[in-house]
Scaffold this active site. Structure first.
Site, short mmCIF file in Angstrom:
data_model
loop_
_atom_site.label_atom_id
_atom_site.label_comp_id
_atom_site.label_asym_id
_atom_site.label_seq_id
_atom_site.Cartn_x
_atom_site.Cartn_y
_atom_site.Cartn_z
N GLY A 149 0.83 -1.20 0.00
CA GLY A 149 0.00 0.00 0.00
C GLY A 149 0.86 1.25 0.00
N CYS A 150 0.22 2.38 -0.22
CA CYS A 150 0.96 3.63 -0.35
C CYS A 150 1.54 4.10 0.99
CB CYS A 150 0.08 4.71 -0.97
SG CYS A 150 -1.56 4.90 -0.22
N PHE A 151 0.75 4.06 2.05
CA PHE A 151 1.28 4.44 3.36
C PHE A 151 2.42 3.53 3.81
CE2 PHE A 151 -2.86 6.71 4.23
CZ PHE A 151 -2.30 7.98 4.37
N CYS A 154 5.76 4.33 1.80
CA CYS A 154 6.43 5.57 2.19
C CYS A 154 7.01 5.47 3.59
CB CYS A 154 5.43 6.73 2.11
SG CYS A 154 6.19 8.36 2.24
#
Length: 339
Positions: A149-151, A154
């Site tokens: 996922g994006c979170f 990062c």
């Protein structure tokens, strides 16, 4: 030429996959899957694809698609890929799943967080978590990729070197992360309306503890508060942790360079230059940096990505490149857009 099928091609991540793959020298899209727009021309759904894509949207027939495609991207809500995947399908094709169906190795935890029953738990152990900079060797031989996922992408990449080296107290980690509204998907939900998100932020559900536990070799509990902010794209994650010993800037910089100096997509910024979403927008880059708080003995670790690219479609294509033995940055050398 790699034949590609996309299920969920009319969502934000799906459309970004199309945009990237149309420019990929070694890939050809053979299936534009969509539940909502079957038989409608793809360019009628997305006007930016006019005279670029003449194909019509097709359904979600994974069995038929598996016979036509070398790899299938599933850019779909939680539960769909898990309900469609089978051993027969995986014998015919590879799958890169952009949902959370295979990211979490504990079925009970998955079902608790997402409130749905997992339809194919027998494939969870096999699925490789496709954080390319961390699990590259496992990705090479995988049939099934759980695209991060994006979170988690990062946050994990900004913390990973310090966690892997055992230099921070893993149970002291606090993460404050903010995402553009595209991170919530393209579905028509009241919570995503402009008036609902403008001048407001709200928490999301975390999915990071597993990866930091693997990195550090210990069970990790974190305080993680993600927020939705009124911008289209981008994630900025700011993480705080207690250092286990006093460290200088140069010592910490050497740790980050150890892991990332040869990584094309991870950019460790210069001293006192901090990640900003505007400098990674439209690209597959991750900008990271850190600041040592000598007064409290804590380190502040920061990262910025485009949530739709490195946080979804770009990383999925990066995984595809690795799986098929291509240069990892093939088709992904987009320069960040500004303004």
């Amino acid at each position: 030429m790699i034949k590609v099928g996309i299920i969920g091609s009319t969502g934000y991540a799906g459309q970004e996959l199309v945009r990237i793959l149309l420019q990929h020298p070694d890939a050809e899209i053979v299936w534009y899957g969509s539940r909502s727009y079957i038989d409608k021309k793809y360019s009628e759904v997305f006007g930016n694809m006019f005279q670029l894509v003449d194909d019509k949207c097709m359904g979600e027939n994974m069995d038929e698609l598996a016979k036509k495609a070398d790899v299938i991207f599933t850019a779909t809500p939680q539960g769909l890929c898990g309900s469609l995947v089978s051993e027969e399908i995986l014998k015919n094709t590879k799958i890169i799943d952009l949902s959370a169906d295979f990211r979490i190795k504990d079925v009970a935890k998955y079902e608790k967080w997402y409130g749905i029953k997992h339809q194919s738990p027998e494939f969870i152990k096999e699925a490789v978590y496709g954080l390319c900079e961390v699990n590259r060797e496992d990705v090479k031989n995988a049939r099934l990729i759980a695209n991060p996922g994006c979170f988690p992408t990062c946050s994990t990449l900004s913390i990973y070197p310090m966690a892997k080296e055992g230099l921070i107290d893993m149970n002291s980690i606090i993460i404050d992360a903010k995402s553009g509204t595209s991170g919530a998907g393209r579905g028509a939900k009241v919570a995503n309306l402009y008036c609902e998100v403008n001048e407001s932020i709200k928490p999301y559900t975390p999915e990071i503890e597993d990866q930091l536990s693997y990195a550090s070799g210990e069970e990790v509990l974190i305080n993680f508060t993600p927020h939705l902010v009124p911008m289209n794209r981008g994630i900025l994650a700011t993480s705080y942790a207690a250092l286990k010993k006093k460290m200088s800037y140069d010592e910490v910089k050497a740790v980050y360079d150890k892991y990332y100096k040869d990584e094309y997509f991870v950019r460790v910024l210069e001293k006192d230059v901090y990640p900003e979403t505007r400098w990674v927008e439209g690209s597959n880059f991750v900008d990271v940096n850190f600041k040592i708080d000598e007064r409290t003995g804590r380190i502040i670790m920061m990262g910025a990505i485009d949530n739709v690219v490195k946080g979804a479609a770009g990383q999925a294509v990066q995984n595809m490149n690795i799986m098929f033995g291509l240069e990892e940055n093939t088709g992904l050398k987009m320069v960040p857009m500004f303004p």
